[in-house]
Design an enzyme around this catalytic site. Structure first.
Site, PDB file in Angstrom:
ATOM      1  N   LYS A 185      55.123-143.610  -9.099  1.00  9.24           N
ATOM      2  CA  LYS A 185      54.859-142.285  -8.523  1.00  9.24           C
ATOM      3  C   LYS A 185      54.489-141.355  -9.667  1.00  9.24           C
ATOM      4  O   LYS A 185      55.275-141.166 -10.593  1.00  9.24           O
ATOM      5  CB  LYS A 185      56.079-141.754  -7.782  1.00  9.24           C
ATOM      6  CG  LYS A 185      55.790-140.488  -6.990  1.00  9.24           C
ATOM      7  CD  LYS A 185      57.010-140.028  -6.223  1.00  9.24           C
ATOM      8  CE  LYS A 185      56.641-138.892  -5.276  1.00  9.24           C
ATOM      9  NZ  LYS A 185      55.968-137.758  -5.936  1.00  9.24           N
TER      10      LYS A 185
ATOM     11  N   ARG B 143      50.912-137.942   7.454  1.00  7.83           N
ATOM     12  CA  ARG B 143      52.115-138.515   6.858  1.00  7.83           C
ATOM     13  C   ARG B 143      52.442-139.794   7.613  1.00  7.83           C
ATOM     14  O   ARG B 143      52.488-139.806   8.839  1.00  7.83           O
ATOM     15  CB  ARG B 143      53.280-137.522   6.937  1.00  7.83           C
ATOM     16  CG  ARG B 143      54.496-137.952   6.107  1.00  7.83           C
ATOM     17  CD  ARG B 143      55.539-136.856   6.081  1.00  7.83           C
ATOM     18  NE  ARG B 143      55.053-135.638   5.458  1.00  7.83           N
ATOM     19  CZ  ARG B 143      55.020-135.436   4.133  1.00  7.83           C
ATOM     20  NH1 ARG B 143      55.429-136.397   3.312  1.00  7.83           N
ATOM     21  NH2 ARG B 143      54.580-134.305   3.649  1.00  7.83           N
TER      22      ARG B 143
ATOM     23  N   LYS C  79      57.977-143.076  -0.597  1.00 10.29           N
ATOM     24  CA  LYS C  79      58.296-142.674  -1.965  1.00 10.29           C
ATOM     25  C   LYS C  79      59.765-142.966  -2.247  1.00 10.29           C
ATOM     26  O   LYS C  79      60.636-142.752  -1.406  1.00 10.29           O
ATOM     27  CB  LYS C  79      57.989-141.187  -2.184  1.00 10.29           C
ATOM     28  CG  LYS C  79      58.637-140.246  -1.185  1.00 10.29           C
ATOM     29  CD  LYS C  79      58.151-138.824  -1.406  1.00 10.29           C
ATOM     30  CE  LYS C  79      58.716-137.876  -0.339  1.00 10.29           C
ATOM     31  NZ  LYS C  79      58.222-136.495  -0.495  1.00 10.29           N
TER      32      LYS C  79
END
Length: 491
Positions: free
Chosen positions: A28, A173, A179
């Site tokens: 990330k 989304r 994540k």
């Protein structure tokens, strides 16, 4: 303004109820999310980034999704470069930025097909290209995910992204993109209330809080409507969570968790003296000089030569896991004596238990042979030398045998076999055979050996003594019987 940039794929949060096995992992990135329209970069809000022409020249003329990045822990520096107005842009700053591409929104195929297309159409080896593809790896399970997350955190990264295999690009989304981040939770003192706006008008907007080191910040999320109507009182203690600290030492993205009625602020201050919270520890602020790109998980991002502008990979760009240790470090490791015991199975040991590996050392064939040769100097040579075929652990421990280099017979297979280290043997002592004594007596029967036939009857002999004495008597009588038979045959 770009409408497509506002409809990029967004991630949900991973939880331990979701098995990550088989999902694709990537780091990330703590950069600036940027949508490439085919001609310009745009933010998630659709605002134009005024990147110089050389930064865009080598990119394909189709939409891409990625982040503009300049290194771990340099988010604030990166955003200060990218969000400048056109008349304030410094082109040289962009020479040390990289556009990290992780998807192709308009491709239409599965995730794996999109990655292959990116690898074929983004010229990563071209010195004029300031973009590269984000590295990915298939997750082997929860433990693998947690280990990669720990590696990223230790290197100053932000977290891990999980992509579901075979998933499509969605303009919203989605649960196909997750994540994974490490959150820290700490306590803070409420020092004020800020009013809410919009739907929260007349209620709490955010809590003004203070850390044990005196730093102040606002907590504006994590509250339900009841908590906004009746917020925690001033001078009360709350627990909040956050992802990381800013360069100024302020918690980023703080979220309210709960009230702490069981603690006073003095308790928090006293606890901070013995175990420093993350927010109190001084953050190491990265240098503002953008001289290196460094690496991300599963990828090495090359730096650029300042004069020529060519891509070069230095030791600073490599991942910490793949860095070659310095000569001084390697020499000190060689000189350091290993105090662990030798495993009895040596290099053939298959155990992977961490406790076992900590307690025992497992020498390689080279070190094992060297160790054996050193120890074999103190042992007397075996009578049979390299032709000895005995495998007894006690025999091998007590007698030396010539190695391959010492053997003069090229066909001697036994001499070519590596000697066992006595410390590596399974048996420390070989148990005595119950017939060993008898065998020796039988072998010596023609050597006029005399046996003591005194049974010591007066001293209360045991049953074992009787059996042993009888056996000895029989052994003495056997030669006489045989000689008598010979005389009968002759007559």
């Amino acid at each position: 303004m770009s409408q497509a940039a506002t409809q990029v794929l967004l991630a949900e949060t991973w939880n331990e109820n979701i098995d990550p096995t088989g999902w694709w992992m990537s780091e990330k990135l703590d950069g600036v999310r940027a949508y490439w329209s085919g001609s310009n970069f745009y933010s998630r809000q659709g605002n134009l980034f005024h990147a110089p022409d050389f930064f865009k020249a080598a990119l394909p003329k189709v939409p891409l999704d990625g982040e503009i990045w300049c290194g771990r822990g340099l988010f604030q520096k990166c955003i200060s470069i990218v969000k400048k107005q056109a008349n304030k842009v410094v082109p040289d700053d962009y020479k040390l930025l990289t556009y990290l591409v992780f998807d192709a929104p308009s491709h239409g195929g599965k995730y794996e097909d999109r990655v292959k297309w990116l690898q074929a159409n983004v010229p990563q080896d071209d010195d004029k290209c300031y973009a590269t593809i984000v590295g990915i790896k298939k997750c082997q399970g929860p433990d693998d995910l947690k280990q990669c997350l720990a590696n990223v955190n230790a290197a100053g990264g932000e977290g891990i992204m999980l992509r579901k295999p075979g998933s499509l690009y969605e303009n919203k989304r989605s649960s196909t993109l997750l994540k994974v981040k490490t959150f820290y939770d700490e306590e803070a003192l409420v020092i004020g209330h800020k009013p809410g706006k919009g739907n929260c008008t007349g209620m709490l907007g955010a809590l003004e809080c203070q850390l044990p080191n005196g730093k102040r910040f606002d907590v504006g999320s994590g509250f339900n409507m009841d908590q906004r109507r009746k917020p925690p009182k001033i001078k009360s203690v709350i627990t909040f969570k956050f992802q990381e600290l800013s360069n100024a030492g302020i918690p980023r993205f703080p979220v309210f968790l709960r009230m702490r009625t069981d603690l006073t602020w003095n308790d928090v201050l006293e606890a901070a003296k013995t175990k420093k919270p993350v927010s109190v520890i001084q953050k190491v602020v990265p240098t503002t000089k953008l001289s290196k790109q460094h690496s991300i998980l599963f990828s090495v991002i090359p730096s650029r030569d300042v004069k020529s502008g060519k891509k070069i990979v230095t030791s600073d760009d490599e991942d910490e896991e793949t860095q070659v240790p310095s000569s001084s470090a390697s020499s000190s490791n060689k000189n350091k004596k290993d105090t662990r015991e030798l495993c009895q199975y040596g290099e053939k040991c298959y155990r992977t238990n961490p406790d076992h590996l900590k307690q025992y050392q497992h020498p390689t064939a080279k070190s094992k042979s060297k160790l054996t040769k050193t120890k074999s100097k103190t042992k007397p040579p075996c009578t049979f030398g390299s032709k000895c075929n005995r495998q007894s652990s006690v025999h091998l421990a007590n007698f030396s045998h010539p190695s391959k280099s010492e053997s003069h017979d090229p066909t001697d297979i036994a001499a070519q076999e590596e000697l066992l280290d006595p410390d590596d043997l399974v048996e420390i002592e070989e148990p005595a055979s119950p017939t060993t004594t008898d065998n020796l007596l039988v072998k010596d029967k023609n050597k006029d050996r005399q046996f003591d036939t005194n049974d010591d009857d007066d001293e209360q002999p045991s049953t074992i003594n009787k059996k042993t004495t009888k056996r000895k008597r029989n052994l003495e009588e056997k030669p006489t019987v045989r000689s008598t038979r010979k005389r009968i045959k002759k007559s």
